[in-house]
Scaffold this motif. Structure first.
Motif, short mmCIF file in Angstrom:
data_model
loop_
_atom_site.label_atom_id
_atom_site.label_comp_id
_atom_site.label_asym_id
_atom_site.label_seq_id
_atom_site.Cartn_x
_atom_site.Cartn_y
_atom_site.Cartn_z
N ARG A 81 7.04 0.01 6.90
CA ARG A 81 7.05 -1.05 5.90
C ARG A 81 8.41 -1.71 5.83
NH1 ARG A 81 3.81 0.17 1.96
NH2 ARG A 81 4.70 2.24 1.69
N GLN A 124 5.28 5.88 6.97
CA GLN A 124 4.70 4.72 6.28
C GLN A 124 5.81 3.82 5.73
OE1 GLN A 124 2.46 5.25 2.54
NE2 GLN A 124 0.77 4.15 3.49
N GLU A 125 6.81 4.46 5.13
CA GLU A 125 7.89 3.66 4.54
C GLU A 125 8.74 3.00 5.62
OE1 GLU A 125 8.01 2.88 1.56
OE2 GLU A 125 10.01 2.06 1.27
N ARG A 179 3.95 11.77 7.14
CA ARG A 179 3.19 10.59 6.72
C ARG A 179 3.95 9.63 5.81
NH1 ARG A 179 -0.65 8.99 2.95
NH2 ARG A 179 -2.32 7.75 3.88
N LEU A 215 0.87 -1.18 0.00
CA LEU A 215 0.00 0.00 0.00
C LEU A 215 0.90 1.22 0.00
CD1 LEU A 215 -2.89 1.04 0.17
CD2 LEU A 215 -2.62 1.13 2.63
N PHE A 216 0.98 1.91 -1.13
CA PHE A 216 1.82 3.09 -1.21
C PHE A 216 0.94 4.31 -1.40
CE2 PHE A 216 5.84 5.05 -1.32
CZ PHE A 216 5.67 6.20 -2.07
N GLU A 217 1.09 5.30 -0.50
CA GLU A 217 0.17 6.43 -0.48
C GLU A 217 -1.22 5.80 -0.45
OE1 GLU A 217 1.63 10.05 -1.19
OE2 GLU A 217 2.93 8.73 -0.01
N ASN A 218 -2.07 6.03 -1.39
CA ASN A 218 -3.37 5.35 -1.35
C ASN A 218 -3.54 4.34 -2.45
OD1 ASN A 218 -4.69 5.95 0.88
ND2 ASN A 218 -5.82 7.70 0.08
#
Lengths: 558, 337
Positions: free
Chosen positions: B53, B49-50, B45, A156-159
């Protein structure tokens, strides 16, 4: 039922009634209501949880199928590229893509890139910058691709939900396949649900959802929901949350119910029920109090009546008509009390009578006239006939002795006859030829008990009235028994009485109080009535000028 | 009878709780850290997120201003890392932090190599002016002195330097730029600027750049990356590099000395300073990397085209308290006039 009461004082009857009502009416109802409520909560909970999980599993299945489908697509393409070498054309790829995406209507973006980010194929004729930009070659989707070494992965990258796979040859990455999943397909897999649904990646980044809430400022699902399943409280809202994972697809599915409203309603219900029960309890307690007071009023009456009697007040009576049983008790009580009072009265009268009669006895014995006359006679006799005078003195002293001897009510027939003999002696000497008597008492009643001085007054009576205007008087005394009764007859041939007087005396005998001056016969009758009851009695027969007969009947007892 | 009732009740309740809960309770815990940061939301953000992950480590981010963040660490709240906040503002508190030298440091530009290791430099942040292009033309404003113009009175977005590190940077910038290197003379300008503020002083750096982007203010004193973020969100803003001189201060990553997750914190620092991340930051997030091997993005002017001023870091850190106090006094005094 426990034996508690034994150790403390006996609880009042009213208290018992109240407690009985409470225990057997109120408490069972409260208990039942509580059980029903709990069952209701239990089943609500069960259905809510079951519904939630069912939804979740349905979505999981659908999404799983979709993802499996796309994974197959990517794998097939990767195989194709692997086998046929890196030079690949749209003719070969499109069929694979069509095949797997036709059922959804939306094709999505199927992209094949070289290892340095050149787009070799794209079903939408363009690729996003996060796949093509040089700066992204080790970032996001590319990072995953390169880390996974040929394994298909969902990122899931960005949206964007990307399914990525690297094609390797001799350990080197030659091609990158990335399929960007169309959002609409995922949304329709979620469908319309009556609860919140969130699809996130493994780390909680929200991809698809039917709500804007439940996530933080960055787009991750709220911490509290990420950390826990089941009942979760966030600020003032209570949720029931359930989560399943799509194995190997890097996706999590959350189905969440907002049950704050339900809980509030249940609490409200509890409050209402509690209020109702408090009201019922108060009403029940109050009304059991009132009705128990009413019911036990009669018992209280009885209680009070008994207390009065105990204190000596016999003039109470019970008027109870609340219920038959109690009425019977009331009436019986009154009758019993009445009988008791009568008994007491009779005893009193008897005692009075005994006392009176004793006085009378003494009076009659010490009747001055009799004594004067007798003493006169003795004095007269002393000069003429010594023996006669002596006999008179002996008889007189015998009479006196008998009368002052122990004052008991009953004596044997023999004893009374002995006394009578003294009296007759005196009469005989005094009246000489003018008086004659006979005694005929059967031997078998000599030891029977009769009232003391029963017979003497009969003779007194006969002499007193029989002699008036007559020269001679003959008296006969008879006594015998017939079927458990003793009969004594005193008969004289004296003056007798006229019918008017006879009736008067007869009637007087039945009065409770003596209204005439003929107290002798009245007293005998009254006395034997009191002692022996109505079965005993005195009877008179008389004819003017011929004589009088008096008959006494008393029950025989030894 | 009573005993049976109670028993039944308890049984029903138990069953209810058991079935209702089922798998209630904590989900399997992975390793996680708590990060407090004054960075903008849009900046945080993608990086978080990265990181999640790539490393599998969960990160909980608390957004707040620089001084609040330092207070949280001082008050022993459960913070692992403070991410952001200029060196000049946070530097004095270096005794709160854990000393760590990331292996990436050998790629840093010399001026960003750490001195005592209590913090790792993260990005290079110049102070800039941000203007709302609907309300102001960039021709009207080229630097600090233009702020004193009448048209800007009461329309300047500036945060309290006591609360915002980027504002403190701006204060330092003003003192050096307008005093021509002599900070005492710079205070004359500051007094006049305060008058132009017309009583409006904001509480956080985000209120400055958001205020200008939303049209509440015409011009704001902020840091470059905030302005770049607004630009990328297609807000009607533009950046002005002060012609009197621009001070660039790096911000840092500070590991709480009391952290219980030191390994995860170190991984976090390594991630934020590695080439891929710094490249993304420079190319797509509009900040300047501290590494030599990363170029600037197209949205900003290369350093060569800006008049840069250097400051004496030590002197600034020494005078920080004094200057903030002085600013405060002048501001309150201005209210009386």
């Amino acid at each position: 039922m426990k034996v508690r009461a034994m150790s403390k004082e006996i609880v009042s009857f009213r208290e018992n009634i109240k407690r009985t009502f409470i225990r057997f009416a109120l408490l069972p109802v409260i208990f039942i209501a509580a059980v029903v409520f709990i069952l209701f909560v239990f089943f609500w909970n069960m259905f809510m949880v079951a519904g939630n999980r069912k939804d979740n599993e349905q979505i999981n299945e659908k999404l799983g199928a979709v993802m499996d489908n796309y994974y197959e697509m990517v794998d097939t393409a990767a195989e194709l590229i692997s086998e046929n070498g890196p030079a690949i054309t749209g003719n070969k790829i499109y069929p694979i893509v069509y095949d797997k995406t036709a059922e959804y209507g939306e094709m999505g973006n199927f992209i094949v890139l070289s290892s340095d980010g050149q787009v070799l194929f794209s079903s939408k004729d363009h690729a996003p910058s996060f796949l093509t930009g040089k700066e992204y070659l080790n970032w996001g989707v590319w990072r995953k691709l390169k880390d996974s070494e040929g394994i298909t992965d969902a990122v899931l990258f960005e949206n964007n939900l990307c399914i990525a796979k690297g094609v390797y040859k001799n350990g080197n990455l030659i091609r990158a396949i990335v399929y960007i999943v169309p959002g609409e397909v995922i949304s329709s897999a979620i469908g319309d649900r009556n609860r919140y649904v969130l699809v996130t990646d493994k780390n909680g980044w929200v991809y698809a959802s039917n709500t804007r809430g439940l996530r933080d400022d960055f787009g991750q699902i709220e911490d509290i929901l990420y950390a826990r399943v089941g009942y979760v409280r966030n600020a003032n809202i209570v949720y029931y949350s359930y989560m399943t994972e799509l194995e190997g697809r890097n996706l999590k599915i959350y189905t969440i119910n907002d049950i704050t409203g339900n809980l509030k309603m249940m609490l409200f219900l509890v409050a209402v029920i509690v209020l109702i029960f408090i009201a019922i309890s108060l009403i029940t307690v109050k009304s059991t109090e009132i009705s128990s007071v009413r019911l036990t009023k009669d018992i209280k009456k009885m209680e009070d009546a008994f207390e009065d009697v105990q204190k000596g007040n016999l003039d109470v009576s019970l008027d109870i008509n609340s219920s038959r049983e109690f009425q019977t008790i009331g009436n019986d009580f009154n009758a019993m009390l009445g009988g008791l009072k009568r008994q007491i009265e009779q005893n009193k009268e008897l005692a009075q009578n005994a006392a009176f009669f004793q006085v009378k006895q003494l009076e009659s014995q010490f009747n001055p006239h009799f004594l004067f006359n007798t003493l006169d006679n003795i004095r007269f006799m002393a000069k003429i006939d010594e023996k006669a005078a002596d006999k008179m003195i002996v008889s007189l002293s015998g009479l006196l002795r008998y009368s002052i001897r122990e004052i008991r009510e009953e004596v044997t027939v023999r004893e009374d006859l002995d006394n009578l003999q003294f009296y007759l002696n005196l009469l005989q000497i005094r009246f000489n030829k003018r008086f004659a008597y006979s005694i005929d008492v059967s031997e078998d009643i000599m030891d029977c008990l009769i009232p003391k001085l029963l017979l003497q007054p009969l003779l007194e009576n006969a002499v007193k009235y029989g002699f008036s205007g007559r020269e001679k008087l003959t008296v006969s005394v008879k006594g015998y028994q017939i079927t458990n009764q003793l009969i004594f007859i005193c008969k004289d041939d004296g003056a007798g009485m006229d019918e008017e007087l006879l009736n008067e005396i007869k009637e007087n005998l039945h009065e409770t109080k003596n209204k005439s001056s003929h107290y002798g016969l009245y007293n005998i009758n009254r006395r034997i009535n009191l002692m022996y009851g109505e079965s005993a009695g005195l009877g008179i027969a008389s004819t003017k000028g011929e004589g009088t007969l008096i008959r006494i009947v008393i029950p025989k007892h030894a | 009878m009573r005993n049976w009732g109670v028993f039944l009740l308890a049984a029903v309740l138990t069953v209810c709780i058991l079935t209702g809960c089922g798998s209630m309770g904590e989900v399997k815990e992975s390793s996680s850290i708590v990060v407090v940061s004054p960075h903008p939301n849009g900046f945080i953000r993608p990086l978080i997120q990265e990181f999640e992950r790539a490393s599998g480590i969960e990160v909980k981010v608390i957004e707040c201003g620089t001084s609040d963040a330092v207070d949280m660490i001082k008050n022993d709240e459960d913070i692992d890392v403070m991410w952001g906040g200029s060196i000049l503002t946070v530097g004095p508190f270096s005794d709160l932090f854990y000393s760590y030298k990331t292996p990436n440091e050998k790629y840093f530009k010399d001026e960003f190599k750490s001195v005592n290791g209590a913090y790792t430099f993260f990005t290079d942040v110049p102070s800039v002016l941000i203007i709302n292009t609907d309300m102001v033309s960039s021709k009207n404003i080229q630097g600090y002195s233009d702020l004193l113009k009448d048209e800007f009175k009461g329309r300047i977005a500036f945060a309290n330097p006591a609360r915002s590190s980027s504002s403190f940077e701006q204060l330092v910038n003003m003192l050096y730029a307008m005093g021509s290197g002599d900070t005492d003379r710079g205070w004359d300008y500051v007094k006049e600027l305060i008058t132009s503020l017309d009583g409006k002083l904001l509480n956080s750096s985000s209120m400055v750049y958001e205020g200008v982007a939303n049209g509440k203010y015409a011009v704001g004193l902020t840091f470059e990356e905030a302005a770049v973020t607004m630009l990328k969100s297609n807000k009607h803003v533009s950046i002005v590099y002060m012609e009197e001189g621009v001070v660039s201060t790096p911000d840092g990553i500070y590991i709480n000395k009391n952290t219980k997750n030191i390994e995860e914190c170190q991984k976090f620092v390594d991630f934020l300073t590695d080439k891929d991340t710094q490249t993304i930051i420079a190319k797509t997030l509009g900040r300047r990397s501290v590494r030599k091997d990363v170029e600037v993005s197209g949205l900003v002017l290369p350093k060569s085209e800006i008049k840069s001023i250097a400051v004496d870091k030590e002197s600034v850190m020494e005078n920080k308290e004094k200057w903030i106090e002085k600013f405060g006094k002048i501001y309150e005094g201005a209210g009386d006039e």
